[in-house]
Scaffold this motif. Structure first.
Motif, PDB file in Angstrom:
ATOM      1  N   TYR A  17       0.872  -1.286   0.034  1.00 24.16           N
ATOM      2  CA  TYR A  17      -0.067  -0.062  -0.052  1.00 24.16           C
ATOM      3  C   TYR A  17       0.919   1.458   0.079  1.00 24.16           C
ATOM      4  O   TYR A  17       0.309   2.169  -0.177  1.00 24.16           O
ATOM      5  N   ASP A  18       2.246   0.833   0.155  1.00 23.60           N
ATOM      6  CA  ASP A  18       3.072   2.443   0.185  1.00 23.60           C
ATOM      7  C   ASP A  18       3.714   2.501  -1.076  1.00 23.60           C
ATOM      8  O   ASP A  18       4.779   2.914  -1.302  1.00 23.60           O
ATOM      9  N   MET A  19       3.412   1.534  -2.058  1.00 23.46           N
ATOM     10  CA  MET A  19       3.966   1.344  -3.232  1.00 23.46           C
ATOM     11  C   MET A  19       5.413   0.823  -3.198  1.00 23.46           C
ATOM     12  O   MET A  19       6.274   1.134  -4.078  1.00 23.46           O
ATOM     13  N   ASN A  20       5.619  -0.159  -2.489  1.00 23.84           N
ATOM     14  CA  ASN A  20       6.772  -0.683  -2.285  1.00 23.84           C
ATOM     15  C   ASN A  20       6.822  -1.865  -3.256  1.00 23.84           C
ATOM     16  O   ASN A  20       5.799  -2.376  -3.469  1.00 23.84           O
ATOM     17  N   PHE A  21       8.105  -2.168  -3.876  1.00 22.74           N
ATOM     18  CA  PHE A  21       8.099  -3.308  -4.841  1.00 22.74           C
ATOM     19  C   PHE A  21       8.043  -4.627  -4.105  1.00 22.74           C
ATOM     20  O   PHE A  21       9.235  -5.127  -3.529  1.00 22.74           O
ATOM     21  N   ALA A  30      -0.455  10.486  -7.765  1.00 21.07           N
ATOM     22  CA  ALA A  30      -0.599  11.825  -6.928  1.00 21.07           C
ATOM     23  C   ALA A  30       0.587  11.997  -6.034  1.00 21.07           C
ATOM     24  O   ALA A  30       0.888  13.227  -5.820  1.00 21.07           O
ATOM     25  N   HIS A  31       1.426  11.022  -6.225  1.00 22.98           N
ATOM     26  CA  HIS A  31       2.691  11.185  -5.340  1.00 22.98           C
ATOM     27  C   HIS A  31       3.915  10.816  -6.418  1.00 22.98           C
ATOM     28  O   HIS A  31       4.830  10.297  -5.891  1.00 22.98           O
ATOM     29  N   LEU A  32       3.567  11.194  -7.578  1.00 21.94           N
ATOM     30  CA  LEU A  32       4.791  10.559  -8.520  1.00 21.94           C
ATOM     31  C   LEU A  32       6.071  11.161  -8.279  1.00 21.94           C
ATOM     32  O   LEU A  32       6.127  12.351  -8.239  1.00 21.94           O
ATOM     33  N   LEU A  40      13.154   1.413  -9.121  1.00 21.92           N
ATOM     34  CA  LEU A  40      12.715   2.726  -9.059  1.00 21.92           C
ATOM     35  C   LEU A  40      11.110   2.803  -8.566  1.00 21.92           C
ATOM     36  O   LEU A  40      10.468   2.186  -9.270  1.00 21.92           O
ATOM     37  N   LEU A  41      11.105   3.163  -7.627  1.00 19.78           N
ATOM     38  CA  LEU A  41       9.665   3.241  -6.841  1.00 19.78           C
ATOM     39  C   LEU A  41       8.963   4.607  -7.461  1.00 19.78           C
ATOM     40  O   LEU A  41       9.408   5.442  -6.845  1.00 19.78           O
ATOM     41  N   LEU A  42       8.120   4.642  -8.293  1.00 19.61           N
ATOM     42  CA  LEU A  42       7.501   5.597  -9.026  1.00 19.61           C
ATOM     43  C   LEU A  42       6.292   6.148  -8.028  1.00 19.61           C
ATOM     44  O   LEU A  42       5.719   7.340  -8.346  1.00 19.61           O
ATOM     45  N   ASN A  43       5.832   5.381  -7.424  1.00 20.45           N
ATOM     46  CA  ASN A  43       4.450   5.636  -6.258  1.00 20.45           C
ATOM     47  C   ASN A  43       3.389   5.940  -7.480  1.00 20.45           C
ATOM     48  O   ASN A  43       3.227   5.604  -8.600  1.00 20.45           O
ATOM     49  N   ASP A  44       2.245   6.424  -6.824  1.00 23.80           N
ATOM     50  CA  ASP A  44       0.807   6.605  -7.629  1.00 23.80           C
ATOM     51  C   ASP A  44       1.069   7.746  -8.241  1.00 23.80           C
ATOM     52  O   ASP A  44       2.160   8.564  -8.241  1.00 23.80           O
ATOM     53  N   VAL A  78      -5.756   4.920   2.432  1.00 26.21           N
ATOM     54  CA  VAL A  78      -4.517   4.721   2.086  1.00 26.21           C
ATOM     55  C   VAL A  78      -3.815   6.165   1.744  1.00 26.21           C
ATOM     56  O   VAL A  78      -4.055   6.735   1.043  1.00 26.21           O
ATOM     57  N   SER A  79      -2.526   6.458   2.243  1.00 29.81           N
ATOM     58  CA  SER A  79      -2.006   7.653   2.303  1.00 29.81           C
ATOM     59  C   SER A  79      -2.478   9.039   2.523  1.00 29.81           C
ATOM     60  O   SER A  79      -2.237   9.835   2.604  1.00 29.81           O
ATOM     61  N   GLY A  80      -3.853   8.740   3.443  1.00 32.78           N
ATOM     62  CA  GLY A  80      -4.525   9.859   3.905  1.00 32.78           C
ATOM     63  C   GLY A  80      -3.757  10.297   5.450  1.00 32.78           C
ATOM     64  O   GLY A  80      -2.861   9.720   5.977  1.00 32.78           O
TER      65      GLY A  80
END
Ligand SMILES: *[C@@H]1O[C@H](CO)[C@@H](O)[C@H](O)[C@H]1NC(C)=O
Ligand SMILES: *[C@@H]1O[C@H](CO)[C@@H](O)[C@H](O)[C@H]1NC(C)=O
Ligand SMILES: *[C@@H]1O[C@H](CO)[C@@H](O)[C@H](O)[C@H]1NC(C)=O
Ligand SMILES: *[C@@H]1O[C@H](CO)[C@@H](O)[C@H](O)[C@H]1NC(C)=O
Ligand SMILES: *[C@@H]1O[C@H](CO)[C@@H](O)[C@H](O)[C@H]1NC(C)=O
Ligand SMILES: *[C@@H]1O[C@H](CO)[C@@H](O)[C@H](O)[C@H]1NC(C)=O
Length: 873
Positions: A479-483, A593-595, A587-591, A851-853
């Motif tokens: 959920y925190d966009m980790n690989f 909104a948090h690119l 390379l973790l690009l995230n979503d 998530v990420s709130g």
């Protein structure tokens, strides 16, 4: 002095069935000795804690005590849930986590083989897929490396696992933390002997790492000269708990293991779980930790398993073996090739058996689903051929057995082979073609029979899914966009050792098999390159940089999403041989909104001559992770599409002298797709010289994770809107119902989550409560102190909190609670702080931080209200 402690799981006074949380048991993390020393006169931080608990009259029971400075100092305690917030506020307490139950990843299939079978062609197929054969050819077999296996124990009496225990043997040591009778919900009975004669999982895992060559199957472990310690955390059946796993991790670390491997886990999606955090800290100390990615691929993305979610551990996905270990039956009476049947062991038949088919129609859909006709002959001296379909295998086999049948072959009703469950019957699957042919011969009246060579019949069936990601392998990302997973290894259709009492050899599938394969591979790298902390810490990157990307399907098309394959199938020979060091490799690009679209990586030429590298973008397939019709994540296996990201590189070519390095700037433009399905895109930057190819992996999501709906408020599940109030018999309450709250007369709330939440709360509210219209709130006035206000959530007043948890995974779309299809919380008469619920008319307010709130912003919560119920004592 007031200290605010971080409570990983805040308040809970209620029985519940929320995911894997174990009621009344907590992992308490303490400040370490050096930071307490000046203030405290106690000998240890543990003594200080116990003394404080006694002073406050808090009853507790110590399940485990942890004392590894720099990694984890604390204890696992049983404490009444009503007291846990007091525990968290004690001086010296750093964090409190609920204990979670943890299972072995679901076993996909298990077939028993036996010694005496001839050497199989391609026996070392998994080694060939990963370059391990080439490493063995250089004489590198894991010598000098210590691997701790945290599992069900090992049958170290197995002749190919060293036939002994203790120094001088392959299995040099270990510990049994639980005992045979442990199920994950009773009291562990530890002893010093981790022998496994009843479960088998850990023995299969051990063989993948350490089985000695020279056996009749022609296979060997990946690191068969490594030393193994066995830390047993499962009994003969059932699950374990993460407080036991932490104990085992710390013991393995303190006993000097270079590598710890864990083929276990449970759905999570968050990196914060206690066991994963401890495992990650062990990696930071310069050890390797490999953990299964999970076998929940069927449930789709956002389902990563912990402790594999631990930040720096190597989470391992599964790729199917190129072959399926099987047996051949010989055809008599008609000239024909042998018939391969899916069993690692020969069916127990010494005589040649006449073929009998339960139907002469090879397209029958419900073959042998009802009792066979009276006209059926005695089947005891026949091999009975039956078609798959309609009813269970065991139903068919029971109907055949009722007519004396002993040896049965079930022919498939689809192409290829898959593992089937046949209970205690002697039965195995054959292909649809072979079945149709046998039926047609039988129908034509041919005198045809089969024999089952008891040795020398072993054969390998080429796998239709050779080298692809196994269907069962779990999808990330977190959920925190980790690989997660990090890499893949062979885990589908793996032949290895079993306890002697369970048949000695067998075929199993799972990320449980891929994980020890990676641990063994890590041992080969450490033997070749040294066991220094920098090498161990760099191992995940090395495996990722040198992995082979896996295709989505066998036809030419896109590569598989990195959300399920990680960086690809590990290539151990390349990892050892490479002269190029690439970092970082993710390379973790995230979503969007948090690119984080502009990133860099470094290429270093550690060789002794100048090398020219060509840099290219190699996209992998994109997956739509949400189904807009159901609201749930799309079930796996998820098809990939070719809507790729655009990647710009600062250079397309770089030439590096010996020892030189260069930094490359990467700009990633996500594919322009609708965010409604929360697409996950991924791919590689390939770095190719004439001698070798390496890569950097990237992954991102299109959309904003914060926009994802957490609660299912549809009526698709029961035909009633959720969340629903269940009455004392577990039925959805139809009308407003009155509960005395005594005995079983308690309501519970049933809810389902489409997506995870970093903070979940259930509050009691009056029946007239209205969820505030969030847009009308003045955000700046709503500063809500995390966990401190039992009567309001982000400024919204309630009658009190019933339950509060953080880092909760999503549910699955399964229909039962055992498969995580929904969660329930029982209202047992008290609030989380122990105070009594008074008579009145109520509803329950469920709140989930998105998530990420931001936990202080009401607008970042989703709130959902149950129907009304009445409490009258
Ligand atoms: C233990 O305490 C010392 C001194 O305060 C600190 O430097 C160290 O980081 C602490 N270790 C951990 C794991 O908290
Ligand atoms: C097993 O049977 C298959 C199918 O007839 C055949 O191709 C294969 O060569 C056989 N293998 C062995 C080891 O006999
Ligand atoms: C097959 O023959 C062997 C050797 O005579 C015997 O040990 C075994 O029990 C027999 N198996 C069956 C299923 O009859
Ligand atoms: C993605 O963004 C969220 C929100 O800022 C953050 O919490 C998370 O750590 C980020 N993930 C990564 C991998 O950077
Ligand atoms: C619970 O609800 C069901 C369905 O309305 C009903 O049949 C059952 O009697 C109720 N149980 C109790 C104890 O009220
Ligand atoms: C629920 O209420 C409806 C009227 O609103 C009534 O027709 C029905 O019989 C009630 N059901 C139960 C189980 O009491």
């Amino acid at each position: 002095m007031f200290r605010s402690s971080r409570l990983s799981f805040l308040l809970l006074a209620l029985p519940y069935a929320l995911g894997r949380i174990v009621p009344g048991q907590y992992i308490v993390e303490l400040e370490n000795v050096s930071s307490l020393g000046a203030k405290r006169s106690y000998g240890s931080p543990h003594d200080a804690l116990y003394s404080d608990l006694q002073k406050r009259g808090i009853a507790y029971n110590v399940q485990a005590q942890y004392d590894t400075q720099g990694i984890f100092v604390g204890a696992s305690l049983s404490v009444s849930p009503e007291e846990i917030s007091s525990v968290a506020s004690l001086s010296g307490v750093k964090a409190v986590h609920p204990v979670h139950s943890v299972s072995q990843p679901k076993r996909i299939n298990a077939r028993v083989a036996k010694a005496g079978d001839a050497t199989l062609p391609d026996a070392e197929s998994t080694h060939i897929m990963t370059g391990v054969d080439k490493v063995h050819a250089q004489g590198i077999t894991g010598k000098g490396i210590k691997i701790g296996i945290i599992d069900t124990g090992i049958d170290y009496n197995h002749p190919y696992l060293g036939a002994g225990f203790g120094s001088g043997f392959k299995v040099i040591g270990g510990y049994d933390f639980v005992g045979d009778a442990y199920t994950g919900s009773n009291t562990p009975v530890p002893d010093s002997d981790p022998l496994d004669q009843c479960n088998g999982h850990g023995t299969h895992v051990a063989g993948i790492i350490g089985a000695n060559p020279g056996n009749d199957f022609g296979i060997s472990g990946v690191a068969y000269e490594a030393s193994i310690s066995s830390y047993r955390v499962f009994g003969c059946t059932g699950s374990t708990q993460d407080d036991v796993i932490i104990d085992a991790l710390l013991k393995g670390y303190n006993e000097g293991m270079h590598i710890l491997t864990l083929s276990l886990g449970g759905v999570d999606g968050w990196i914060e779980g206690a066991a994963g955090v401890v495992a990650s800290r062990i990696v930071d100390k310069g050890k390797v930790v490999t953990i299964a990615a999970g076998n929940e691929g069927a449930y789709g993305a956002w389902y990563a398993s912990s402790p594999g979610t631990g930040l720096d551990v190597i989470s391992v996905a599964s790729v199917d073996n190129t072959v399926i270990p099987a047996q051949n039956a010989t055809v008599h009476g008609v000239s024909h090739d042998p018939i391969s049947y899916l069993s690692a062991i020969a069916l127990p038949a010494n005589n040649t058996l006449a073929v009998y088919a339960t139907s002469k129609d090879a397209t029958v859909t419900d073959d042998a689903c009802s009792a066979l006709p009276d006209s059926t002959p005695d089947l005891s001296d026949k091999v009975v051929i039956v078609r798959r379909g309609t009813c269970s295998f065991v139903t068919k086999l029971a109907n055949i057995a009722a007519k004396g049948g002993k040896i049965m072959l079930i022919y498939n009703n689809v192409a290829g082979f898959s593992s089937i469950s046949v209970g205690d019957y002697h039965a195995a699957l054959i292909s649809a073609e072979d079945g149709a042919w046998l039926v047609s011969e039988f129908a034509s009246g041919a005198s045809i029979s089969l024999s089952f060579p008891q040795s020398g019949g072993a054969a390998n069936i080429p796998s239709a899914t050779a080298g692809l990601v196994s269907d069962f392998s779990t999808y990330g990302p977190t959920y925190d966009m980790n690989f997660k997973p990090a890499v893949a290894a062979p885990g589908g259709n793996i032949l290895s050792t079993l306890p002697l009492a369970l048949g000695a050899w067998g075929v199993e599938s799972g990320t449980s098999m891929a994980t020890p394969f990676t641990a063994g591979s890590a041992a080969l790298v450490l033997q070749a390159k040294g066991t220094g902390a920098d090498i161990a810490k760099g191992l995940r990157s090395l495996f990722q940089a040198t992995a082979a990307p896996v295709s989505a399907t066998t036809s030419d098309g896109d590569l598989q999403t990195l959300a399920v394959q990680g960086a690809g199938l590990i290539q151990v020979n390349a990892a050892i041989g490479t002269k190029t060091i690439v970092s970082p490799t993710q390379l973790l690009l995230n979503d969007t909104a948090h690119l984080n679209p502009i990133q860099t990586f470094k290429i270093q030429n550690t060789g002794s001559s100048t090398v020219s590298y060509k840099l290219t973008h190699v996209p992998a397939g994109t997956i739509a992770t949400f189904d807009t019709t159901t609201g749930f994540p799309v079930d796996g296996p998820i098809g990939v599409t070719s809507s790729h990201a655009t990647v710009l590189l600062s250079q397309s070519q770089v030439t590096l002298r010996a020892g030189a390095s260069a930094t490359i700037i990467v700009t990633v433009i996500p594919p322009s797709l609708s965010s409604s399905t929360l697409p996950v895109y991924s791919g590689y930057i390939r770095i190719a010289s004439s001698a070798e190819t390496q890569q950097v992996s990237y992954l991102g999501a299109v959309g904003n994770l914060k926009d994802r709906t957490v609660f299912d408020t549809t009526n698709k599940f029961f035909g009633f809107s959720l969340p629903a109030v269940l009455n004392s018999t577990g039925d959805v309450q139809q009308n407003v119902t009155t509960y005395s709250l005594s005995g079983d007369d308690q309501p519970s709330v049933l809810f389902r989550q489409f997506f995870g939440t970093p903070l979940f709360r259930a509050d009691l509210v009056s029946k007239d409560f209205k969820i505030p219209t969030l847009s009308h709130h003045k955000r700046d006035l709503l500063s809500w102190l995390f966990g401190t206000n039992a009567n309001s959530i982000a400024g919204v007043k309630t009658l009190g909190v019933l339950a509060e948890y953080d880092y909760i995974p999503r549910n699955s779309d399964a229909s039962d609670a055992a498969d995580n299809g929904y969660s329930t919380i029982v209202v047992d008469g008290t609030f989380a702080d122990g105070s009594k619920i008074k008579d009145g008319s109520y509803k329950i307010l469920l709140s989930a931080l998105r998530v990420s709130g931001n936990p202080n912003l009401i607008t970042d919560y989703e709130m959902s209200l149950t129907s009304e119920f009445i409490v009258k004592h």
